[in-house]
Design an enzyme around this catalytic site. Sequence first.
Site, PDB file in Angstrom:
ATOM      1  N   ASP A  41      -2.059   0.022  -8.254  1.00 32.24           N
ATOM      2  CA  ASP A  41      -0.703  -0.504  -8.427  1.00 32.24           C
ATOM      3  C   ASP A  41      -0.597  -1.964  -8.012  1.00 32.24           C
ATOM      4  O   ASP A  41       0.129  -2.737  -8.637  1.00 32.24           O
ATOM      5  CB  ASP A  41       0.301   0.338  -7.627  1.00 32.24           C
ATOM      6  N   CYS A  75      -7.841   2.285  -1.154  1.00 32.04           N
ATOM      7  CA  CYS A  75      -8.038   3.586  -1.806  1.00 32.04           C
ATOM      8  C   CYS A  75      -7.786   3.556  -3.314  1.00 32.04           C
ATOM      9  O   CYS A  75      -7.669   4.592  -3.945  1.00 32.04           O
ATOM     10  CB  CYS A  75      -7.160   4.651  -1.150  1.00 32.04           C
ATOM     11  N   ARG A  93      -3.510  12.895  -3.057  1.00 32.93           N
ATOM     12  CA  ARG A  93      -2.365  12.626  -3.940  1.00 32.93           C
ATOM     13  C   ARG A  93      -1.546  13.917  -4.049  1.00 32.93           C
ATOM     14  O   ARG A  93      -1.733  14.704  -4.977  1.00 32.93           O
ATOM     15  CB  ARG A  93      -2.864  12.199  -5.315  1.00 32.93           C
ATOM     16  N   GLU A 130       1.013  -1.770  -2.021  1.00 29.91           N
ATOM     17  CA  GLU A 130       0.828  -1.657  -3.467  1.00 29.91           C
ATOM     18  C   GLU A 130       1.668  -2.644  -4.258  1.00 29.91           C
ATOM     19  O   GLU A 130       1.576  -2.705  -5.476  1.00 29.91           O
ATOM     20  CB  GLU A 130       1.190  -0.244  -3.941  1.00 29.91           C
ATOM     21  N   ARG A 137      -0.575  11.500   1.382  1.00 32.57           N
ATOM     22  CA  ARG A 137       0.428  10.564   0.878  1.00 32.57           C
ATOM     23  C   ARG A 137       1.645  11.372   0.472  1.00 32.57           C
ATOM     24  O   ARG A 137       1.526  12.367  -0.250  1.00 32.57           O
ATOM     25  CB  ARG A 137      -0.140   9.828  -0.328  1.00 32.57           C
ATOM     26  N   HIS A 182      -6.376  16.548 -16.967  1.00 34.78           N
ATOM     27  CA  HIS A 182      -6.839  17.776 -16.328  1.00 34.78           C
ATOM     28  C   HIS A 182      -8.339  18.021 -16.558  1.00 34.78           C
ATOM     29  O   HIS A 182      -9.097  18.299 -15.629  1.00 34.78           O
ATOM     30  CB  HIS A 182      -6.021  18.921 -16.929  1.00 34.78           C
TER      31      HIS A 182
HETATM   32  C1  PEP Z   1      -3.160   2.956  -6.193  1.00 28.49           C
HETATM   33  O1  PEP Z   1      -2.111   2.597  -6.725  1.00 28.49           O
HETATM   34  O2  PEP Z   1      -4.159   2.218  -6.062  1.00 28.49           O
HETATM   35  C2  PEP Z   1      -3.307   4.333  -5.695  1.00 28.49           C
HETATM   36  C3  PEP Z   1      -4.334   4.695  -4.970  1.00 28.49           C
HETATM   37  O3  PEP Z   1      -2.360   5.233  -6.033  1.00 28.49           O
HETATM   38  P1  PEP Z   1      -2.184   5.875  -7.499  1.00 28.49           P
HETATM   39  O4  PEP Z   1      -3.382   5.501  -8.331  1.00 28.49           O
HETATM   40  O5  PEP Z   1      -2.075   7.330  -7.275  1.00 28.49           O
HETATM   41  O6  PEP Z   1      -0.927   5.232  -7.961  1.00 28.49           O
HETATM   42 MG    MG Z   2      -0.311   3.770  -6.476  1.00 30.15          MG
END
Ligand code: PEP
Ligand code: MG
Length: 613
Positions: free
Chosen positions: A462, A509, A302, A438, A338, A195
């Site tokens: 991911d 992203c 997110r 991912e 998302r 946070h």
């Molecule tokens: C990712 O996995 O690259 C992504 C953008 O999602 P998060 O980091 O929220 O899992």
């Molecule tokens: Mg992800």
Amino acid sequence: MEHTSKVIHGIGVSPGIAIGKAYLLERGRIPVPHSVLLGEEAVAQECKRFEDSVSRAVSDLESIRQSIHPDYKDHFHVLEVHQMILKDRLLYDETLRLIREENLNAQWALMRSLAKAREIFGALDDEYIQSRVADVDAAAERVLRVLSGQERNTFENIRERVIIVAHDLSPADAAQLQIEKTLGLVIEMGGRTSHTSIIARSLNIPAVVAAEHATRWVPMGDILIVDGTTGKIIINPSEEEISTYYERQQELENYLKEINRKAHLPARTRDGHLVKVEANIEMIEEVVAAKDHGAEGIGLYRTEFFFMNRTDFPDEETLFKEYRDLAELMAPQWVTMRSLDLGAEKLATWYPRIEEANPALGLRSIRLCLHYRDLFKTQLRAILRASRDTANIRLMFPLVSGVGELLEAKQVLNEVREELTLHRIPFDESMPLGVMIEVPSAVAVADMLAREVDFFSIGTNDLIQYSIGIDRANEHVAYLFEPLHPAVLRFIGQTVEAGHKAGIQVALCGEMAGESLYVPIMLGLKLDSLSMNPQSVPRVKNLISRSSLKECRRLVSKALKLTTAGEIQQLLERTMIKDFPEEFRVFNPNSLTVEEFTVLTKRRTRNRKRNRP
Ligand code: PEP
Ligand code: MG
């Protein structure tokens, strides 16, 4: 006498350099007297004293909540959680019971009920609930201070511009941050997505978290240098260090000012190739930062962060309003929403947790949504309804592993669309739909997935975790978290190719989108857009506009012939020093010439081979 400075390291989470006096946010122990009450009257008085103290604590929290700037209100749902905790059975009723039945004084009774609450939470074997213990402690501490007449050494006492050093900053603390007096933050706890880090970034305050034992090492009032990029903290620096960092601060500010001036221009390479640069956000308030930094849309919202830190699932109306506001703020630019990506490390209290041996491989993300369909449908309904007026919302599903799962999710989306149509509730019928790439299986069938959607967005955080087979949050295998691993680069290349063959656009992203070192390789891999934390947008746009797509293509061919991430990294660093020396120097404190760099990389390669675990 020889000058001695001390250096400690944490994680730099909000770039910039702060130089100034340390202000230790003390969490001095509050004395807890223990006495036994004699007589009914004393008991009644003590109950009243406790009730009054809780009311006072609740109303203090309320005034903090009221004083928060409306732009940041949503950061602080936890204040409400603290207010609720104070009135909860576990603390409130139990403390009163102990005063009445065991004739204990209020402080002691509160400590006893706190210990019991901790025990209950601790036995639940639920990481999220256990992490909430800190909230229970913080809420109880507030009451204890009122009971003992000891107000905290807090922000009100700050009279000058300081660097705040604290063990942790609760959301209640963060809400009281006086931006104009806060030069920087040094926090012992936290990580990149905690946070405090999110708030520091959105307020543009240089910050370092995970700075172990900072409150022990830093004396109140001492001069500190905080480097929010590298995570370095110098305690009691020498004159020479101060002037070096002043120079760096100046250089950094000038550099950022210069590139910020051009941040609102489109990012077009020297040979005319246009790349879209968008922002990742977790909360609607970050739209301001995204726009200020020249983002051309929201490439990743997110949405799950709005669902965390809450005691229950927000209803459709609340979600609808939040999404509609966001869409209106960004219109006519795109907002890529998302769907819920909860599970693994992102937890919420309001859904029944299932015991899992491997949460990262378990019921998370789209799988969780398909499991709890009502929740999923509620969110989809809110998203669709919000898309109506501005028609600038795109939806994407995270962690899709193959066509079967995608079709199932699309089926749910269709059901929601049909229900809305049946009830004559309008929505944007042509809302684009995408999937996040991912997991390696999604890369392997990217051509098949591409036929079913309007765009791809590669989530490298991911994708790296699952393709190399390492936990992205495990420090023991952190050396293997390599965005430049040849497998990862091949996967990105394959996804782009499959997408383009099917005529759809491909974005990236993950965190790597905002790293300037990777810009040439991402351009050369032909990504259509990059989405990143808002602060990185101007830097990335600047590098794109100074690159040539043709040269980046050549660089990619060269890189893909190399066999290790280390070699590719060196190739990119060499390119960076040659093509973008200012960027490299400003963000790499010990900037080197090409010759020095060559010597260093040779040494580094030798050491890496020697130090392999
Ligand atoms: C990712 O996995 O690259 C992504 C953008 O999602 P998060 O980091 O929220 O899992
Ligand atoms: Mg992800």
